[in-house]
Structures are given as C-alpha cells and as structure tokens.
Design an enzyme around this catalytic site. Structure first.
Site, short mmCIF file in Angstrom:
data_model
loop_
_atom_site.label_atom_id
_atom_site.label_comp_id
_atom_site.label_asym_id
_atom_site.label_seq_id
_atom_site.Cartn_x
_atom_site.Cartn_y
_atom_site.Cartn_z
N ASP A 148 -5.08 8.57 6.52
CA ASP A 148 -5.72 9.22 5.37
C ASP A 148 -6.62 10.42 5.64
O ASP A 148 -6.44 11.49 5.09
CB ASP A 148 -6.57 8.19 4.61
CG ASP A 148 -5.72 7.12 3.97
OD1 ASP A 148 -4.54 7.00 4.32
OD2 ASP A 148 -6.26 6.39 3.13
N GLU A 161 -10.17 -3.83 11.16
CA GLU A 161 -9.26 -2.73 10.76
C GLU A 161 -9.15 -1.68 11.87
O GLU A 161 -8.08 -1.15 12.14
CB GLU A 161 -9.79 -2.10 9.47
CG GLU A 161 -8.84 -1.16 8.77
CD GLU A 161 -9.44 -0.61 7.47
OE1 GLU A 161 -10.62 -0.93 7.17
OE2 GLU A 161 -8.73 0.12 6.77
#
Ligand code: 2M8
Length: 448
Positions: free
Chosen positions: A171, A413
């Site tokens: 992203d 993550e």
C-alpha cells in the site's frame, strides 16, 4: 524428552487461522481487517493446505463469489454484517454492471497470487483429485488473467497497470506515495494539513484505533488514497473512463512479477486438465515474458516501477526490485545482481530480512507499514524465487529468520528488520499460514 519449540510455533499459527476463520474464508485479522482480501486468501490457503485441504479449497472457492462478469477478482469481498455497511457503501461497486449482485466487493484488484495457491493445493492431491480441482478453478483463472491483459494492458506492452496503490498490496510503498503527491494531490489537502485537520481525520480512521498511528499510513496520505478511490468510484469503476483522463496509473514491478509466475502456473493447470488457453491469452503471456526488462534501470542496477502513461521510471528503491526473482523470467545474470542487493548491508541485508525498503531509502522507518518493516509474504515470495534460481542458502536464511520472528513474538503483521520488534495487527493470518508452510516444506530447525 526435549521440547521441540517449532511445535509450539506451528500450534500458535494454527490457532490464529482457527480464530480468524469465518464460515468459508479467513479474515486477515480481527478488528483491523474484518473482510476477505484477495491475496491474503491465496497466501492463507497455501498454509491451510497443511492443516485441512478441504478448508484450503473452500478458502479459494469463496473468492470466486466475488468475481465480476468481466473476469476481475476484487481486492476485497465485504462482510455482510451490519458493522461492515459503512465500507460497503463507501465503495458502491454496484455502480458498475459487471459487479456481482449478491455480494459486495471493491472495484479494484490485488496481486494475482491465486494460481500459485491453486497449484500448491493441487500438489497435495492425487492426480484424479488434482485434475478435478484444477478443472473447477480453470475458467475463473482464465477469465481473471484475460481481464488483466484486456483491461490493464491497453498499450499491449506486456505489463499490467494499476489504478490505485491498494491494488499493489504494498500500500504505502514509496513509488506510490511519490506518484500520489505528484499527480493526485487535491488543492484542499494543504488547507487541512494542520492540527485540527489531523484531529478530524483521526476521528474518522478505524485502523489507528487498533494499531499505533506511527505503524500505519500518515493521515494526509490515507486521505489522499481515499480521495483517489472516490474519483474512481465517480467513474463507476469503468476502466475506460478512468484511464481517459488519469495521470495516476503505474506499471508495478511486484504486481507484474507475481502475474508472470501466475501465468506459468496457469499454463501448468491448463496442461494438467488438457485444455488449450485461449489464443489471445497465450499471445499476451508470451509477450509479457520479457517485459520486466523494460523496468530495469542501468545505472541504479535495479528494477523500478514506472508511470504507465509517461513510461517514466519512479526511482524509489523498494523490496519490489527483488520480486523478479519470484517471476522466474529474468536471466541468471540479473538474478545475481539482485542477490548482491540482498547481501548489501546498506540495502537489504539485515538481522531480520527482508526490509520492505532498503536502509538507504529516505522513507525508511523500521516500524512504518510498507516503508521499512519485514513482511512474511514478501519473504515467502523472494525465498521461493531464490530457491528456483539456485540461491538455496539465501532462501534458507530468509525462511529461518521469518520463523524465528514468529517464534519470538507470535504471528504479527510485520516486524522491524533491524531488531525484530513486532508491529501492526496481532494474530495476522498470512503470517501464520506462510510460517506453517515454511515449517512444513523446508524442515527448518529453530535455534534454542
Ligand atoms: C493492507 O491493505 C488494506 C487495504 O487493502 C488496508 O491497509 O486496510 C495491505 O497490507 C494489503 O496488502 C493487505 O492485503 C490488506 C489485508 O491484510 O491490508
């Protein structure tokens, strides 16, 4: 008997996948990511196949519910519960006639890891079941890959273009931020770039309620991402209208590397089921095989993504330069050059490889989302590519360190590449799944 620590890592990973399972798919993580994401599900299925092959197949089949009539696989299939209504409404995929009627999705895609996951599951099945599995997945994959070339390679240069950074999966990766500021900065952004403006944006953000703000995108960048998304929505997610007046489209190195490998898997699937891929798709696949070379920069000796409209390279170094190893289409010579970057302490060599941007990048920050930390999915892809090019020690080290990170802190993550500090969401599904895969496939031993 001495305790084998790898057993408990595997158990923690299995528990995470259990906890994040929802009827027919796995969400990436509770709270932060309540829907189904495309490339997450593919990575998750690669791990799930070691626990329960039916569930792994269900995970991938459930993605097909979201497939658009034009072949696109959307990057998110939204949860149907009440709490998700804001997200569904924000995207309004239903404005496009190709969107499915009975599920809500976004209007854009994500890296095409699906064919990899289909083949990885196939490898676990006997030949009869494998053929049946591949037959089920064959046409949706053909439709998806055909869509990628038909709609996303209008110049027929063999490289698919992306219309939003969220499509890249990486992203906030620097090339995207660079393009965003250069081509998509609305006039009103400067007006609200102040204390009150930030307070207002923060109040609307859900992600920073679950993860420290310094580990997510900054307020202004995320607002700009939302703004681009709104613009695409106003064009009803119609690619012709979107590209007609856009300056914001990128031929992304990582995405295209993944597509190249996926094409190869699709050819394997077609061969196994005895089908010929449509001629047009075969031609596109053929043309794209050498296309990564267009993105090689002599001088910087690495790959850069480029602006799809001007063909100017976006000279921001990131982990994407290593993904052509995974594509498998570059020469051994190029592969060696990339391995040098991996061994360079100023670039990607680190105690916990592989940082998402090199240490020399002006964006580098050890805990900032896709601008520094180590992610297990990119590690998995790079290690897979290294191994196929014969760099077995490098592949082993990356896998070994990935497992160590999760053994020390759990399936987060992402992690600092310098000291292993865990960051982002806890109990993150693809981290758990891919570590399970690394443990199962590569007989790694944990030290002490
Ligand atoms: C991140 O992206 C989403 C938007 O798609 C987000 O920031 O909310 C990325 O890391 C992406 O690659 C990933 O698929 C998604 C879910 O894990 O989260």
């Amino acid at each position: 008997m001495e305790k084998d620590p790898s057993v408990s890592v595997a158990q923690i990973c299995r528990d995470t996948l259990e906890q994040n399972w929802r009827d027919d798919h796995t969400i990436p993580a509770g709270n932060l990511y309540p829907h189904q994401w495309l490339w997450d599900s593919a990575f998750i299925a690669i791990g799930l196949r070691h626990i329960d092959i039916d569930r792994a197949q269900t995970e991938l089949r459930s993605l097909l519910k979201g497939q658009w009539a034009n072949g696109m696989l959307p990057h998110i299939i939204f949860a149907e519960h009440e709490k998700a209504s804001r997200d569904r409404y924000l995207w309004q995929a239903w404005r496009n006639p190709n969107a499915p009627e009975d599920v809500n999705t976004t209007g854009m895609t994500q890296p095409p890891v699906l064919a990899e996951a289909v083949v990885k599951i196939g490898e676990k099945l006997n030949m009869k079941d494998r053929r049946a599995w591949y037959l089920d997945m064959y046409q949706p994959l053909v439709d998806y890959h055909s869509w990628l070339y038909r709609e996303r390679d209008p110049q027929n240069d063999g490289l698919a273009l992306l219309i939003h950074p969220w499509e890249s999966g990486l992203d906030s990766s620097p090339p995207w931020i660079d393009q965003l500021h250069m081509h998509s900065k609305p006039w009103w952004i400067n007006l609200i770039d102040n204390r009150l403006g930030h307070i207002a944006i923060r109040a609307l953000r859900r992600d920073t309620r679950h993860v420290p703000p310094g580990q997510r995108m900054n307020d202004i960048d995320i607002l700009m991402y939302m703004n681009v998304m709104q613009r695409l929505k106003r064009k009803d997610w119609d690619i012709e209208r979107i590209l007609a007046r856009s300056h914001f489209a990128v031929e992304d190195v990582a995405f295209n590397s993944i597509l190249l490998r996926a094409n190869e898997h699709l050819e394997t699937i077609a061969k196994t089921v005895g089908h010929e891929l449509p001629q047009e798709l075969q031609d596109n696949i053929q043309r794209s095989k050498g296309a990564l070379e267009e993105l090689w920069d002599t001088g910087h000796e690495q790959y850069f993504s480029r602006n799809a409209l001007t063909h100017h390279a976006i000279k921001e170094p990131t982990i994407a330069t290593l993904l052509p190893l995974y594509a498998g289409t570059i020469t051994k010579e190029r592969a060696k050059q990339l391995v040098q970057l991996l061994h360079d302490k100023k670039q990607f060599d680190s105690p916990y490889p592989v940082p998402s941007v090199p240490f020399t990048s002006t964006y580098y920050n050890h805990l900032s989302y896709w601008q520094g930390p180590t992610w297990i999915n990119t590690n998995w892809l790079i290690a897979d590519g290294l191994e196929r090019y014969g760099f077995k020690d490098e592949a082993k080290r990356i896998r070994q360190k990935s497992v160590e990170l999760v053994a020390a802190s759990g399936p987060y993550e992402y992690f600092s590449a310098k000291d292993g500090t865990p960051a982002g969401a806890k109990n993150f599904s693809w981290t758990a799944a891919l570590v399970l895969d690394m443990l199962s496939e590569h007989s790694l031993q944990l030290e002490n």
